[in-house]
Design a protein around this motif. Sequence first.
Motif, short mmCIF file in Angstrom:
data_model
loop_
_atom_site.label_atom_id
_atom_site.label_comp_id
_atom_site.label_asym_id
_atom_site.label_seq_id
_atom_site.Cartn_x
_atom_site.Cartn_y
_atom_site.Cartn_z
N VAL A 1 0.84 -1.20 0.00
CA VAL A 1 0.00 0.00 0.00
C VAL A 1 0.87 1.25 0.00
CG1 VAL A 1 -1.65 1.34 1.36
CG2 VAL A 1 -2.00 -1.10 1.05
N ASN A 2 1.88 1.27 0.83
CA ASN A 2 2.77 2.44 0.87
C ASN A 2 3.50 2.63 -0.45
OD1 ASN A 2 2.11 3.03 3.52
ND2 ASN A 2 3.75 1.75 4.37
N TYR A 3 3.88 1.52 -1.09
CA TYR A 3 4.55 1.64 -2.39
C TYR A 3 3.62 2.27 -3.42
CZ TYR A 3 6.32 0.27 -6.96
OH TYR A 3 6.72 0.30 -8.26
N ILE A 4 2.36 1.83 -3.46
CA ILE A 4 1.40 2.40 -4.42
C ILE A 4 1.20 3.89 -4.17
CG2 ILE A 4 -1.01 2.36 -5.13
CD1 ILE A 4 -0.98 -0.66 -4.73
N LEU A 5 1.03 4.26 -2.90
CA LEU A 5 0.82 5.68 -2.57
C LEU A 5 2.04 6.52 -2.92
CD1 LEU A 5 -1.01 5.38 0.89
CD2 LEU A 5 -2.01 5.87 -1.34
N GLN A 6 3.22 6.02 -2.66
CA GLN A 6 4.43 6.76 -2.99
C GLN A 6 4.63 6.87 -4.49
OE1 GLN A 6 7.88 5.27 -0.99
NE2 GLN A 6 7.43 6.36 0.90
N LYS A 7 4.32 5.81 -5.21
CA LYS A 7 4.45 5.85 -6.67
C LYS A 7 3.49 6.88 -7.25
CE LYS A 7 6.30 4.03 -10.41
NZ LYS A 7 7.74 4.01 -10.65
N HIS A 8 2.29 6.93 -6.73
CA HIS A 8 1.32 7.93 -7.20
C HIS A 8 1.79 9.33 -6.87
CE1 HIS A 8 -2.35 10.44 -6.80
NE2 HIS A 8 -2.72 9.79 -7.88
N ARG A 9 2.35 9.52 -5.68
CA ARG A 9 2.84 10.84 -5.30
C ARG A 9 3.98 11.28 -6.20
NH1 ARG A 9 4.06 9.66 -0.41
NH2 ARG A 9 1.92 9.93 0.31
N LEU A 10 4.83 10.36 -6.57
CA LEU A 10 5.95 10.67 -7.46
C LEU A 10 5.45 11.12 -8.84
CD1 LEU A 10 8.91 10.65 -8.35
CD2 LEU A 10 8.69 8.19 -8.75
N LEU A 11 4.55 10.35 -9.42
CA LEU A 11 4.02 10.71 -10.74
C LEU A 11 3.23 12.01 -10.69
CD1 LEU A 11 2.81 7.20 -12.01
CD2 LEU A 11 4.99 8.33 -12.43
N LEU A 12 2.47 12.21 -9.63
CA LEU A 12 1.69 13.44 -9.50
C LEU A 12 2.59 14.66 -9.39
CD1 LEU A 12 -1.15 14.63 -9.23
CD2 LEU A 12 -0.97 14.32 -6.76
N CYS A 13 3.69 14.55 -8.63
CA CYS A 13 4.64 15.67 -8.53
C CYS A 13 5.22 16.01 -9.89
CB CYS A 13 5.76 15.32 -7.56
SG CYS A 13 5.25 15.27 -5.82
N SER A 14 5.56 14.99 -10.65
CA SER A 14 6.13 15.21 -11.98
C SER A 14 5.13 15.89 -12.91
CB SER A 14 6.58 13.87 -12.57
OG SER A 14 7.19 14.06 -13.83
#
Length: 902
Positions: free
Chosen positions: A569-582
């Motif tokens: 779950v944390n990996y999915i949330l962090q991956k989404h945060r990374l793409l959203l920042c970009s």
Amino acid sequence: QKDDSQRLLESFNYDEKEHTLTKSKAEPYTSKEEMVLEESESPLNSNVTAFALKAKVIYPINQKFRPLADGSSNPSLHENPKQAILPNQVMETSTSGSLGSLSQGDKEDCSSSTTIHSTTSDDRFQARAFLKVTSFPEVLTCESFDVKLCLCSLILKDLMLLETELRKEKYVMFSQVLKIHFTDFYHKKKITDDLFKKILLIQENDFEELQKQLDCRLQNTEMSGAHNSEYQTLEDLERKEREYSEHVIDNMEAFWKQTDKAQQAFLDQSKCSSAKATKIMMDLTEKMIAVESLLSDSQDLQAMDIQERLFNWELMVKMIDSLKSYIPEECKCRLNIVSNILDNLTVKNNLSVRQKEELLTDLHKAFWEQLAHFSNECVQQSKDLILKRLECRTKKREEFKQRQKAEQGSLLSKTFHNEDVHDFLKAYHDLLERHRQAQWELEEEDDCESTEAVADLYKELYSKASHALAELVTELFLQTLPVVTGLSVRECELLKEEWQENLVPQLEKWETHRQRHWKLFQEQLLQEKKQWIKEYALSAVMQMHLSEKQEKIIQGVVSRLGCLNDESVNYILQKHRLLLCSVLRRLTLRRVGMAALARMRLSRKKSLLQELREQHTLQKGSSPCQDEDQWQLQKAVESHILEEEEKLEEETQQTHLEFHQQLVTEIQEALQFLQQHMEQVIGRTLLQHARWEAGKKSSDDGQDFKERLVEAAVESVYGTSNNINRLVQNYYQQLGKITEDYEGKKLQQLKSLQAERGERNRLRKKQENELALKEKQTKGLLNVSSTVHQRMVLQQKKVLAQFELQQQIRLESLKQKLLGLHHLETELENQLREAEQDFVSELAALARVPVAVKKQPSKRSKPAGEKTNSKRKTFQSPESADKDDSQENTQQPPGLSSGLCR
């Protein structure tokens, strides 16, 4: 004979305005139709109103013959004093320099220059070519019409350069982070030396190919639609910016696909466990989030500096334009005073009207030639000067880049361990930030020095031209007048002294006017700064709202999955945060570019309206109203300016709305890419989790023991067909009883949940009815005290709140249903497992097989069964899951018994 000296002065006033413009190489893009339209937009002569004001009489604008002070009429005053258009001369619409052109008659005349808004004019402005510049010093030699467009195009170029630098920096950082992880695995002997080199080479080649593809697409965009490599149109620029944004978003999508591919290839080659793989991906994602944070902060600061640089550029360009106007204004002042002196000689009969006109014509021609020479010298020498300075700037930049490249290579060649990644990221980013800041300061210093050099050049040329004009006037007074008038040399010298005495206050008056004009320009620039800060704040709020909304969406998606562990779950949330920042970082830069494009589109009308305001303010301050007619005239002007301001405000809102809709469309496309990528990430995570669960279950099923038991029972002489069939029938009966109990409990639980849901719906409807009754009671007050827009917003909030409440109730109901069915499934699975174990034990005892069967813990001692079976509920409905489980467990024993009966 008619006295046409005033016409000559008027003609010169217009000619000198026309000739101060530089020659335009963009003339091929200006059609004959445009020339005719611009002629129709040219202002009426300002001297008409000036004369009328002096005469204390207001005449209709469209009256052809205007009475003079002596009662005669002079139609030449109404004639257009515009000279023939020179072959390469740019025609530029300008507002009138007097209040007369803004009278009521002008407002009825649609061809007047005060009517700023015109559809045909807008289309021509969009398609008008302006010079394509690469640096600020080149703008100093542009014509005034193109300055705003050129400056904004430089802003767009700087934004594009900033995006390119940050994108390359991100590529290098990610490559280095991967390399550090690969090196760590290599040192721990988890991958071979050949594999280590192969992986690094593949990643470098993939990223290089990605950059080449983007460069190729950007080059094709730059070359498309280019009629002339030296010029560009606003329409082409908007199209290129739009296509550039699309290419960058596509490249961003390809980059993240490539990063996922690189990570997966690395994990596959290293053959690490699932937990280790998740930890590695989490670590890489955390570091890339740190990279995006660094790049985002840097981008925000750089974008603000770029915007501030635009305002500084406008101040420097305005200063140069002010210096350009020195000689034309001095020509006008000198010629006016000479004309007044010659008028006095004509009144005294020392000079005939024809002689006066001939003298003024010759002087006018000499001044014109001198002014043309001054303008040509300014253009040519300033271009030569700027060219030399640009060559020096290019050399400095190349030397600077070589030093930067060496410093970057030195840092990248150092060895960093896995625990030093954050130190490397900060060191590399700080190094590039210092390089960008040094480059920025170098360019700003060169811009200021170039401006000062051009200003010194103009001052020098002004001094020479002023001296030449004084020589022409001296020649007129000391050589020509004594011959024509018969006056003595002493009398002509006195006339010259009179001319000099009258010239000083005229030049001082013009200098005061110029200072006031400069102050008004600074005030306008300050207003633009405030407006830009407001737009920047609104953009930040919109970005924060978008970020919060996307975070809420992904958290809702993850919470509904329910089967993943905390690490996944944390990996999915962090991956989404990374793409959203970009994505948000790219869209922020795109918004700044759109603001520059909107400014370019509105620049012409804003400039015309600002000139109108300045002229009115200066006229109002220099000549206060002394009678009712002048007061009425100023009122008409102010009313007209307010009308034009309203039109410009409406068009500004329309333009901003158009760009905002375009930005929203691009945001939706980028978020669509984000959603698709996150679907793939979640899918891979679920697949990995399913494989792990399947592997864990297969290891606990004891399949090897069952196969050995079947073989032993078949070979045993103690187990007969009847005995085994009796055991199987008893097992069938037990399974049927367990399944029947499960179906009964499930039906009872579903009825209970349905009853609870009905009760909640009844309470919710009761609350809604009470709220509706309260709203009816306050509806009358709301209609009176609120606007239509406020009522619409309240209604929208109400509908959204009801929708969210219904969705939340539905989700809670589904969660309760899922939890209850999950509990029943766990109980069913444990009962089936116990029945299977009892059957296997009895079979082993009947066949007298000396094999020990390890008893599985029951449902009371193994609650972990809930977690084991939770995966299936994610992919199936609870009912279908129940059916499948029943079929699996009822079909397994016949497989066992068929082998025995064989």
